[in-house]
Design an enzyme around this catalytic site. Structure first.
Site, PDB file in Angstrom:
ATOM      1  N   GLU A  24      -2.743   0.094  -4.320  1.00 57.92           N
ATOM      2  CA  GLU A  24      -2.811  -0.990  -3.340  1.00 57.92           C
ATOM      3  C   GLU A  24      -2.978  -2.334  -4.049  1.00 57.92           C
ATOM      4  O   GLU A  24      -3.765  -2.436  -4.989  1.00 57.92           O
ATOM      5  CB  GLU A  24      -4.038  -0.705  -2.449  1.00 57.92           C
ATOM      6  CG  GLU A  24      -4.256  -1.670  -1.339  1.00 57.92           C
ATOM      7  CD  GLU A  24      -5.561  -1.348  -0.584  1.00 57.92           C
ATOM      8  OE1 GLU A  24      -6.064  -0.210  -0.656  1.00 57.92           O
ATOM      9  OE2 GLU A  24      -6.072  -2.267   0.045  1.00 57.92           O
ATOM     10  N   ASP A  52       0.855  -1.192   0.000  1.00 60.20           N
ATOM     11  CA  ASP A  52       0.000   0.000   0.000  1.00 60.20           C
ATOM     12  C   ASP A  52       0.889   1.239   0.000  1.00 60.20           C
ATOM     13  O   ASP A  52       1.731   1.403   0.876  1.00 60.20           O
ATOM     14  CB  ASP A  52      -0.902  -0.035   1.241  1.00 60.20           C
ATOM     15  CG  ASP A  52      -2.036   0.968   1.159  1.00 60.20           C
ATOM     16  OD1 ASP A  52      -2.080   1.741   0.175  1.00 60.20           O
ATOM     17  OD2 ASP A  52      -2.868   0.987   2.083  1.00 60.20           O
TER      18      ASP A  52
HETATM   19 MG   LIG Z   1      -2.470   3.924   0.166  1.00 57.88          MG
END
Ligand SMILES: [Mg+2]
Length: 438
Positions: A122, A27
């Site tokens: 992500e 992420d």
């Molecule tokens: Mg993020």
């Protein structure tokens, strides 16, 4: 931009046993804001908020801006009140998705194509098949994080665990710019540190409902039976999911995308390009990149397309079928230049540093298609290669295998071996550590 709760106590060393921890959740940290800072270094260390205008909401906020209480989905006007001296920028989706595409295709997919992309910033990655080459999930995560930082000037956080649920919770708690490995035997203990909202997908309505039954944390959830949770939630599916989650169990596998149909690279010139030498250099870089992606994915391409964009934003493309499938820049490049010259209406023998293009170009790129798996692709030697082999002194075995050998191959297989060597150098020392020569 994630608003999931983070627990300081969770960001600790949970041990180093990586057995079975083959799921990574990657992420980007404050992705949009980080990208704005990457292209405006003067904003570094300042509160940067992406999302501006009367009716806009905040799309992303740098970690400095979050200290003012600014969060995603907050009205931009409210963010202005909280941080009047903040740097407010409009959302540039085109730029963010272009960088995202580049990160996924030039970094993540170098490791494996077993990737489930969840959003622009992500993804989940199943590295079980990549371990043979990369040895450990932690090593992969370290490499990914270093590549993203070095090449794009932004950071990402990575969670490493045995399933998607725990990997995601780990990356959330690793933020910003961190990495967290949760060994299999710590999964339950790790998730039971969390508040209810720490479970991905558990929203305010379900939280309220569980609170009404006296359940206020994941550890309390874990002490309930599935039957009790059915009573609390009114749903068997929800109850089972919550019970499993509270024990760090997640049966979900990755949702992988269909195999790719084409692999390409294109780049925009800093200023419109007028000369053949500059255009050729850029096309060579694109061929180099595309070929290295093809090799990393074990693919061969049969079709080559050159794409040009002109200052008036008009596009032009020209395509050809290659004599045999390839994954080598040394094969793609001369054909790409031939296509470029034909698109420009210039003679095929046009070379040299002083040659002007018939029309300025703004962007150039190549793409390859008709992709086949390398191990399933039979390569017949071309007539030129057969002649080349006949001219050699020692008798050589015919190059009909798809696996080239540097010692006895034709010129094209030897060049391809050189490119594979460059791949290895780049993997070890970074993308810019080696370039193809003339
Ligand atoms: Mg993020």
């Amino acid at each position: 931009m994630s608003t999931a709760p983070r627990i300081e106590a969770a960001k600790r060393d949970w041990g180093h046993d990586e057995t079975g921890c083959t799921i990574l959740h990657i992420d980007m940290d404050a992705f949009f804001a980080s990208l704005e800072i990457a292209r405006h270094p003067e904003f570094r260390g300042k509160p940067v908020i992406v999302g501006t205008g009367n009716r806009a909401v905040v799309s992303a906020a740098s970690y400095e801006a979050r200290k003012y209480g600014i969060n995603s989905a907050m009205p931009a006007a409210r963010a202005h009140q909280l941080c009047p001296n903040g740097i407010f920028l409009p959302v540039d989706h085109h730029y963010y998705s272009a960088v995202s595409h580049e990160i996924f295709h030039t970094v993540f997919r170098e490791v494996t194509d077993r990737i489930e992309q969840v959003s622009v910033d992500e993804c989940y990655m199943d590295v079980s098949g990549a371990l043979l080459a990369w040895h450990s999930p932690t090593r992969i995560a370290q490499w990914l994080r270093a590549q993203v930082a070095e090449r794009f000037g932004i950071t990402c956080s990575v969670g490493i665990a045995g399933n998607k649920l725990v990997a995601k919770m780990a990356s959330t708690n690793a933020k910003p710019n961190g990495m967290l490995l949760i060994p299999l035997d710590k999964h339950a203990q790790f998730v039971q540190l969390m508040p209810l909202r720490g479970i991905p997908g558990l929203g305010p309505a379900q939280e309220k409902r569980l609170n009404a039954w006296g359940i206020n944390s994941v550890s309390q959830l874990a002490r309930c039976s599935v039957e009790e949770l059915i009573q609390a939630t009114g749903s068997k599916a929800a109850a089972t999911h919550l019970w499993e989650a509270s024990h760090g169990i997640d049966p979900c596998t990755l949702t992988l995308h269909a195999p790719e149909k084409s692999i390409g690279q294109e780049r925009t010139f800093d200023t419109d390009c007028n000369d053949l030498a500059t255009a050729s250099t850029l096309i060579k870089q694109c061929c180099d990149k595309v070929a290295s992606i093809l090799r990393a994915k074990g693919l061969m391409a049969r079709t080559l397309t050159v794409k040009l964009r002109f200052p008036d934003l008009a596009y032009s493309t020209k395509q050809m079928q290659l004599e045999q499938p390839t994954d080598a820049a040394s094969t793609l490049y001369p054909h790409a230049i031939d296509l470029l010259l034909r698109m420009m209406g210039m003679p095929a023998d046009c070379r040299g540093t002083e040659v002007k293009l018939t029309r300025p170009i703004r962007l150039a790129g190549i793409s390859t298609s008709t992709l086949t798996k390398r191990e399933e692709t039979v390569i017949q030697p071309t007539l030129d290669e057969l002649l080349e082999e006949n001219e050699r002194v020692a008798p050589m075995p015919q190059a009909s295998s798809s696996i080239p050998s540097p010692a006895n191959g034709t010129r094209s297989t030897r060049l391809r071996c050189a490119e594979e060597a460059v791949d290895q150098i780049r993997r070890k020392f970074g993308q810019d550590s080696a370039h193809l020569g003339a």
